[in-house]
Design an enzyme around this catalytic site. Structure first.
Site, PDB file in Angstrom:
ATOM      1  N   ILE A 127       0.914  -1.149   0.000  1.00 47.93           N
ATOM      2  CA  ILE A 127       0.000   0.000   0.000  1.00 47.93           C
ATOM      3  C   ILE A 127       0.949   1.193   0.000  1.00 47.93           C
ATOM      4  O   ILE A 127       1.467   1.581   1.041  1.00 47.93           O
ATOM      5  CB  ILE A 127      -0.941   0.000   1.231  1.00 47.93           C
ATOM      6  CG1 ILE A 127      -1.815  -1.257   1.244  1.00 47.93           C
ATOM      7  CG2 ILE A 127      -1.812   1.258   1.218  1.00 47.93           C
ATOM      8  CD1 ILE A 127      -2.720  -1.373   2.459  1.00 47.93           C
ATOM      9  N   PRO A 128       1.240   1.732  -1.181  1.00 46.68           N
ATOM     10  CA  PRO A 128       2.397   2.618  -1.368  1.00 46.68           C
ATOM     11  C   PRO A 128       2.236   4.047  -0.838  1.00 46.68           C
ATOM     12  O   PRO A 128       2.248   5.019  -1.591  1.00 46.68           O
ATOM     13  CB  PRO A 128       2.591   2.604  -2.877  1.00 46.68           C
ATOM     14  CG  PRO A 128       1.213   2.403  -3.418  1.00 46.68           C
ATOM     15  CD  PRO A 128       0.523   1.504  -2.432  1.00 46.68           C
ATOM     16  N   CYS A 129       2.156   4.173   0.466  1.00 42.96           N
ATOM     17  CA  CYS A 129       2.060   5.497   1.062  1.00 42.96           C
ATOM     18  C   CYS A 129       3.342   6.305   0.875  1.00 42.96           C
ATOM     19  O   CYS A 129       3.330   7.524   1.023  1.00 42.96           O
ATOM     20  CB  CYS A 129       1.668   5.401   2.531  1.00 42.96           C
ATOM     21  SG  CYS A 129       2.807   4.474   3.556  1.00 42.96           S
ATOM     22  N   HIS A 130       4.440   5.626   0.505  1.00 44.59           N
ATOM     23  CA  HIS A 130       5.689   6.354   0.241  1.00 44.59           C
ATOM     24  C   HIS A 130       5.551   7.246  -0.989  1.00 44.59           C
ATOM     25  O   HIS A 130       6.363   8.139  -1.189  1.00 44.59           O
ATOM     26  CB  HIS A 130       6.862   5.376   0.079  1.00 44.59           C
ATOM     27  CG  HIS A 130       6.719   4.419  -1.056  1.00 44.59           C
ATOM     28  ND1 HIS A 130       6.001   3.237  -0.935  1.00 44.59           N
ATOM     29  CD2 HIS A 130       7.183   4.458  -2.331  1.00 44.59           C
ATOM     30  CE1 HIS A 130       6.039   2.591  -2.093  1.00 44.59           C
ATOM     31  NE2 HIS A 130       6.750   3.314  -2.954  1.00 44.59           N
ATOM     32  N   ARG A 131       4.515   7.037  -1.787  1.00 43.97           N
ATOM     33  CA  ARG A 131       4.297   7.837  -2.998  1.00 43.97           C
ATOM     34  C   ARG A 131       3.541   9.129  -2.724  1.00 43.97           C
ATOM     35  O   ARG A 131       3.261   9.888  -3.650  1.00 43.97           O
ATOM     36  CB  ARG A 131       3.561   6.997  -4.041  1.00 43.97           C
ATOM     37  CG  ARG A 131       4.369   5.803  -4.507  1.00 43.97           C
ATOM     38  CD  ARG A 131       3.647   4.962  -5.531  1.00 43.97           C
ATOM     39  NE  ARG A 131       4.431   3.756  -5.805  1.00 43.97           N
ATOM     40  CZ  ARG A 131       3.898   2.611  -6.201  1.00 43.97           C
ATOM     41  NH1 ARG A 131       2.601   2.503  -6.391  1.00 43.97           N
ATOM     42  NH2 ARG A 131       4.680   1.575  -6.410  1.00 43.97           N
TER      43      ARG A 131
END
Length: 165
Positions: A127-131
């Protein structure tokens, strides 16, 4: 083995280029992918239900995979889950601002609530919250640490803008 609500959850730790990763889940899906603060003793035997997750993450970190599609089962509120679904729609190598994600959710006044939901993301990388970045293009907020956020974005080919102090 870890128990939550009398249900057994398997746990596995493995080394990544960004540190030790903890994976926790069961046949219903992965509930956690988190960076651990300390190095733990690694085991070679991966529980069967965690194998797809561990293999895909290792391929991702090796630059051989851009889509993570193992089964997930994040635990959170309906609002948090809605935000996490939006995060999963962000393409590899792209970014969005917190305000932009709030706009996609349909409520620009919910930007703080959106940021709080992102901060509670239990399945990092997949779940790419780093984006999610600041409106000015700089890196802000990441439960795994800003250095890891920067590394993840660079691995995905996104040029990181550093904030000058």
């Amino acid at each position: 083995m870890f128990y939550i609500n009398n249900t057994a959850l398997d746990i596995h730790y493995f080394d990544s280029p960004l540190g030790t990763i903890k994976v926790r889940g069961d046949v219903a899906g992965i509930q956690e992918v988190l960076f651990e603060k300390s190095t733990l003793e690694m085991e070679n035997n991966v529980p069967n239900c965690l194998v797809p997750c561990v293999e895909q993450l290792q391929q991702y970190f090796a630059g051989k995979r851009s889509v993570l599609d193992f089964k997930i089962n994040p635990q959170g509120t309906d609002f948090q889950k809605a935000i996490w679904v939006l995060l999963q729609e962000l393409p590899f190598g792209s970014t969005i601002s917190y305000l932009g994600l709030s706009r996609q959710y349909g409520n620009t006044k919910a930007v703080r609530a959106v940021a709080a939901a992102i901060g509670k993301n239990p399945i990092l990388v997949a779940i790419p919250c780093h984006r999610v970045i600041g409106s000015d293009g700089t890196l802000v907020g990441y439960s795994g640490g800003l250095e890891r956020k920067e590394s993840l974005l660079e691995m995905e080919g996104f040029p990181v803008q550093k904030k000058l102090i």
